[in-house]
Scaffold this active site. Sequence first.
Site, PDB file in Angstrom:
ATOM      1  NE  ARG A   1      -0.767  -3.571 -11.238  1.00 19.94           N
ATOM      2  CZ  ARG A   1       0.120  -3.963 -10.327  1.00 19.94           C
ATOM      3  NH1 ARG A   1       0.462  -3.123  -9.350  1.00 19.94           N
ATOM      4  NH2 ARG A   1       0.658  -5.164 -10.384  1.00 19.94           N
TER       5      ARG A   1
ATOM      6  CD  GLU B   1       2.624   2.869 -13.383  1.00 18.94           C
ATOM      7  OE1 GLU B   1       3.432   1.908 -13.355  1.00 18.94           O
ATOM      8  OE2 GLU B   1       1.803   3.066 -12.473  1.00 18.94           O
TER       9      GLU B   1
ATOM     10  CG  HIS C   1       4.598   1.124  -9.900  1.00 17.87           C
ATOM     11  ND1 HIS C   1       3.630   0.816 -10.820  1.00 17.87           N
ATOM     12  CD2 HIS C   1       4.485   0.190  -8.914  1.00 17.87           C
ATOM     13  CE1 HIS C   1       2.959  -0.268 -10.426  1.00 17.87           C
ATOM     14  NE2 HIS C   1       3.466  -0.656  -9.260  1.00 17.87           N
TER      15      HIS C   1
END
Length: 333
Positions: free
Chosen positions: A240, A269, A288
């Site tokens: 993360r 993000e 991601h």
Amino acid sequence: MAQYKVVITDFGSAENEIEQAELSRSGLDIELIRLNTRVPQELLPHVSDADALIVQWAQINGEVIDALNRCKVISRYGIGVDMVDLAAAGKRGIMVCNSPDYCIEEVATHTMAFLLMLNRNLLPQNKHVNEGKWGSAPLGIEAPMRLSKQSIGVIGLGNIGRAVAERAKCLGLKVIGYDPYLKDDQFANLGIQKASLEELLSEADYVAVHCPLNEETRGLISTTQFGLMKPTAFLINMARGPIVDQPALYTALTNRQIAGAALDVLTIEPPDPNDPLLKLDNVIFSPHTSSWSVDAVRQLRMETARNVVDVLQGRPPRSVVNRKELASANGGR
């Protein structure tokens, strides 16, 4: 009117076929509703009568949980559950479930792909060839060390961290591990050198972050920690974004305090296109997507829906992540 209402708050795919098939196989009378929002206030009008939520990135905070009058389970598309207020859910008797063995192979492979790209300087070499050059390495790029003479430090030795360690050992890397929840014999059984966080950062040539995001790990890697790393070391964050202090990372990269980084996650993000981190030439990014594969996505969607079915049918789901919070709400019973 259906007996049960299940709400998908958000997900990358626009169709529900896999989830709907899993819910239908249960024989339960279920209405499946799809929303496409991560914003708590936008969820409120739709979830008060939901019996279950299926969540990807939507923030299921205390306000949302307080609005859930019938909900029995919140099932997460993924492993991490940092977007759900576990304490609030536990207080209301709502189980929070995840898919703990989803994407282990994919994220571990992606980690090693990053490591190999960093070691072999593949992006600078690709740019070198595209500029019409050949027969020599790009100027300013030093020759890499053999992997058999290097080490990887793995922060967090859950399923993914362990899979990374196994792959790293196959490539000849020495594996150093930091996980405060593992005992000495577990490190020995895994063939991993146990280290404190400070020892790992000081010794490792590649630092791979695979721990969950929680209050203990938020900002775990910051200015002090970058100061411990070798100037030739690389940071790989696959967990993360907020585990790494991003401004501190930018400073460490621009000052060449560390050699570079590979990031599948960021603090915000998607990032601001003007984020200066995106402009650096010693960082590799992926959006991601380290969990991405045909098999992983199908597994994830089936298992996330199956958690809901299990709870609605009165069976214990395979992975409840807020057992402690549920027990505390029930007086420790």
